[in-house]
Design a protein around this motif. Sequence first.
Motif, PDB file in Angstrom:
ATOM      1  N   SER A 102       0.818  -1.224   0.000  1.00  0.00           N
ATOM      2  CA  SER A 102       0.000   0.000   0.000  1.00  0.00           C
ATOM      3  C   SER A 102       0.842   1.259   0.000  1.00  0.00           C
ATOM      4  N   GLY A 103       2.155   1.133   0.070  1.00  0.00           N
ATOM      5  CA  GLY A 103       3.022   2.314   0.079  1.00  0.00           C
ATOM      6  C   GLY A 103       3.314   2.813  -1.326  1.00  0.00           C
ATOM      7  N   GLY A 104       4.220   3.774  -1.419  1.00  0.00           N
ATOM      8  CA  GLY A 104       4.554   4.347  -2.717  1.00  0.00           C
ATOM      9  C   GLY A 104       5.130   3.312  -3.656  1.00  0.00           C
ATOM     10  N   VAL A 127       1.868   5.761   5.186  1.00  0.00           N
ATOM     11  CA  VAL A 127       1.169   6.576   4.189  1.00  0.00           C
ATOM     12  C   VAL A 127       0.653   5.656   3.089  1.00  0.00           C
ATOM     13  N   ARG A 128      -0.626   5.783   2.768  1.00  0.00           N
ATOM     14  CA  ARG A 128      -1.169   5.046   1.616  1.00  0.00           C
ATOM     15  C   ARG A 128      -0.906   5.895   0.374  1.00  0.00           C
ATOM     16  N   GLY A 129      -0.218   5.340  -0.610  1.00  0.00           N
ATOM     17  CA  GLY A 129       0.069   6.099  -1.829  1.00  0.00           C
ATOM     18  C   GLY A 129       1.190   7.103  -1.621  1.00  0.00           C
ATOM     19  N   LYS A 130       1.031   8.285  -2.201  1.00  0.00           N
ATOM     20  CA  LYS A 130       2.153   9.231  -2.278  1.00  0.00           C
ATOM     21  C   LYS A 130       1.832  10.605  -1.697  1.00  0.00           C
ATOM     22  N   LEU A 131       2.870  11.233  -1.166  1.00  0.00           N
ATOM     23  CA  LEU A 131       2.814  12.624  -0.708  1.00  0.00           C
ATOM     24  C   LEU A 131       3.544  13.493  -1.734  1.00  0.00           C
ATOM     25  N   VAL A 132       3.027  14.709  -1.933  1.00  0.00           N
ATOM     26  CA  VAL A 132       3.600  15.592  -2.955  1.00  0.00           C
ATOM     27  C   VAL A 132       3.764  17.003  -2.390  1.00  0.00           C
ATOM     28  N   LEU A 133       4.826  17.679  -2.785  1.00  0.00           N
ATOM     29  CA  LEU A 133       5.015  19.103  -2.494  1.00  0.00           C
ATOM     30  C   LEU A 133       4.707  19.882  -3.762  1.00  0.00           C
ATOM     31  N   GLU A 134       3.772  20.837  -3.658  1.00  0.00           N
ATOM     32  CA  GLU A 134       3.466  21.672  -4.827  1.00  0.00           C
ATOM     33  C   GLU A 134       4.400  22.875  -4.807  1.00  0.00           C
ATOM     34  N   ILE A 135       5.181  23.018  -5.872  1.00  0.00           N
ATOM     35  CA  ILE A 135       6.167  24.114  -5.926  1.00  0.00           C
ATOM     36  C   ILE A 135       5.568  25.328  -6.621  1.00  0.00           C
ATOM     37  N   ARG A 136       4.814  25.090  -7.705  1.00  0.00           N
ATOM     38  CA  ARG A 136       4.143  26.165  -8.457  1.00  0.00           C
ATOM     39  C   ARG A 136       2.702  25.751  -8.698  1.00  0.00           C
ATOM     40  N   LYS A 137       1.782  26.716  -8.670  1.00  0.00           N
ATOM     41  CA  LYS A 137       0.376  26.423  -8.970  1.00  0.00           C
ATOM     42  C   LYS A 137       0.195  26.207 -10.463  1.00  0.00           C
ATOM     43  N   GLU A 138      -0.453  25.104 -10.825  1.00  0.00           N
ATOM     44  CA  GLU A 138      -0.552  24.768 -12.243  1.00  0.00           C
ATOM     45  C   GLU A 138      -1.434  25.733 -13.016  1.00  0.00           C
ATOM     46  N   GLU A 139      -2.460  26.333 -12.375  1.00  0.00           N
ATOM     47  CA  GLU A 139      -3.349  27.229 -13.128  1.00  0.00           C
ATOM     48  C   GLU A 139      -2.625  28.498 -13.579  1.00  0.00           C
ATOM     49  N   LEU A 140      -1.420  28.752 -13.010  1.00  0.00           N
ATOM     50  CA  LEU A 140      -0.651  29.935 -13.414  1.00  0.00           C
ATOM     51  C   LEU A 140       0.230  29.630 -14.626  1.00  0.00           C
ATOM     52  N   LEU A 141       0.144  28.367 -15.101  1.00  0.00           N
ATOM     53  CA  LEU A 141       1.027  27.925 -16.174  1.00  0.00           C
ATOM     54  C   LEU A 141       1.033  28.854 -17.391  1.00  0.00           C
ATOM     55  N   SER A 142      -0.131  29.309 -17.794  1.00  0.00           N
ATOM     56  CA  SER A 142      -0.196  30.066 -19.038  1.00  0.00           C
ATOM     57  C   SER A 142       0.191  31.523 -18.843  1.00  0.00           C
ATOM     58  N   LYS A 143       0.359  31.946 -17.570  1.00  0.00           N
ATOM     59  CA  LYS A 143       0.632  33.374 -17.327  1.00  0.00           C
ATOM     60  C   LYS A 143       2.127  33.652 -17.355  1.00  0.00           C
ATOM     61  N   ASN A 195      -5.874  -1.206   4.611  1.00  0.00           N
ATOM     62  CA  ASN A 195      -5.422  -1.018   3.224  1.00  0.00           C
ATOM     63  C   ASN A 195      -5.737  -2.191   2.304  1.00  0.00           C
ATOM     64  N   LEU A 196      -6.438  -3.212   2.813  1.00  0.00           N
ATOM     65  CA  LEU A 196      -6.666  -4.404   1.990  1.00  0.00           C
ATOM     66  C   LEU A 196      -7.560  -4.106   0.783  1.00  0.00           C
ATOM     67  N   GLN A 197      -8.641  -3.343   1.006  1.00  0.00           N
ATOM     68  CA  GLN A 197      -9.523  -3.002  -0.124  1.00  0.00           C
ATOM     69  C   GLN A 197      -8.776  -2.148  -1.150  1.00  0.00           C
ATOM     70  N   TYR A 198      -7.907  -1.268  -0.643  1.00  0.00           N
ATOM     71  CA  TYR A 198      -7.083  -0.437  -1.542  1.00  0.00           C
ATOM     72  C   TYR A 198      -6.241  -1.327  -2.467  1.00  0.00           C
ATOM     73  N   LEU A 199      -5.645  -2.386  -1.908  1.00  0.00           N
ATOM     74  CA  LEU A 199      -4.827  -3.292  -2.733  1.00  0.00           C
ATOM     75  C   LEU A 199      -5.682  -3.988  -3.799  1.00  0.00           C
ATOM     76  N   LEU A 200      -6.883  -4.391  -3.409  1.00  0.00           N
ATOM     77  CA  LEU A 200      -7.780  -5.027  -4.389  1.00  0.00           C
ATOM     78  C   LEU A 200      -8.148  -4.029  -5.489  1.00  0.00           C
ATOM     79  N   ASP A 201      -8.373  -2.765  -5.088  1.00  0.00           N
ATOM     80  CA  ASP A 201      -8.693  -1.729  -6.081  1.00  0.00           C
ATOM     81  C   ASP A 201      -7.517  -1.492  -7.034  1.00  0.00           C
ATOM     82  N   LEU A 202      -6.294  -1.664  -6.517  1.00  0.00           N
ATOM     83  CA  LEU A 202      -5.109  -1.513  -7.379  1.00  0.00           C
ATOM     84  C   LEU A 202      -4.976  -2.672  -8.361  1.00  0.00           C
ATOM     85  N   GLY A 203      -5.687  -3.787  -8.043  1.00  0.00           N
ATOM     86  CA  GLY A 203      -5.643  -4.926  -8.953  1.00  0.00           C
ATOM     87  C   GLY A 203      -5.061  -6.193  -8.359  1.00  0.00           C
ATOM     88  N   ALA A 204      -4.691  -6.165  -7.079  1.00  0.00           N
ATOM     89  CA  ALA A 204      -4.111  -7.367  -6.461  1.00  0.00           C
ATOM     90  C   ALA A 204      -5.098  -8.536  -6.572  1.00  0.00           C
TER      91      ALA A 204
END
Length: 325
Positions: free
Chosen positions: A155-157, A309-325, A181-190
């Motif tokens: 169930s980890g990264g 932690v189930r899955g992944k942790l992320v640090l957002e460095i830049r906001k994506e909606e500002l991409l076009s600006k 986390n057992l149902q999570y593993l089944l949802d992943l396809g285990a």
Amino acid sequence: MKAVIINEFGGPEVLKIEEIACPVPAPDEILVKIYASGVNPVDWVIRNGVDEHLRTYLTVPLTLGWDAAGIVESTGSEVTSLKKGDEVYGIPNFPGNGSYAEYCVAKASQFAFKPKSLNYNESASVPLAALTAWTGLFEYGKLQSGQCVVVQGASGGVGGFAVQLAKAKGAYVIGIASTANLQYLLDLGADEVIDYTTQKFQDLVRHADLFLEASPIRNNKERIKSLNTLKDNGIFVSVNTDYAFDDEFLNEIRERKLTAELSPNQPRQDWLTQIANLIDSKQVNTYINKVFPLTHVAQAHLESESWHVRGKLVLEIRKEELLSK
Ligand SMILES: NC(=O)c1ccc[n+]([C@@H]2O[C@H](COP(=O)([O-])OP(=O)(O)OC[C@H]3O[C@@H](n4cnc5c(N)ncnc54)[C@H](OP(=O)(O)O)[C@@H]3O)[C@@H](O)[C@H]2O)c1
């Protein structure tokens, strides 16, 4: 540029957001404008100073983070595989300054086009964990379609990608995790799940081709128990390269005619491309547990240090909606 750096090894309090010079790519490197960085256990292990031996390879001040998604800002003179403006994901140089920053440099061979179907936060959660799973399953584990693999820490990264990559390969997957986390593993396809809090996997599984240790367990006696799950000529792979096999474990490996491998992840562009293709064709996905702003990096580390932690942790460095600006 803004970066999270450490000036000394220690607890989360040594994480500082500071202005530092933007790196310049070498001839075989790219400069990446980072939108998001994955958070991995190695980040806080290094923040803590690892051990005396490995610390000799590290110098402070140091920018942590070895998982990035962003846009190529510039390329070194020898780079032909990527160009300015490409949307990429990959692994910054290690040892070296990492991805908790507005920019990083890396060998071009360690980055590839990011999955088109994922945003930057999602893309940044993939490279290190998925490449570690890939290397363990296919490079060291030699997993083939129709074979059976047991994934510990499923169930980890790393484990979550291992379950999905093994299924995409056509393997039969048995995932080990805690009750919640057992149902999570089944949802992943285990295909099967085992609850390590109530069941003894070493009594339940026989004749697996591969056992992948993708859990934080660092205990050779526990490793010996897992050998019961393997058939003759089976392979035990651990991604915990910092924890060596001891003589007792290696004797068991010899007597049982098995193979054991420690699997360091290999940051290869061709594998990143194959992983992106599997994601875009909906055979593999990423599960984002939480996204933190850069200012909450210490909180992200504390959560990762729980080892649950189930899955992944992320640090957002830049906001994506500002991409076009
Ligand atoms: N070789 C490399 O280059 C490389 C790269 C990345 C990571 N790693 C190593 O790979 C391991 C996993 O990393 P990760 O990023 O996937 O960590 P993670 O995201 O924190 O996941 C750890 C998982 O381990 C499970 N776990 C915790 N205690 C357990 C126990 N006693 N028995 C069985 N499972 C247990 C947890 O599941 P539950 O919550 O269900 O218990 C959790 O999902 C770590 O040891 C890390 O150092 C190696």
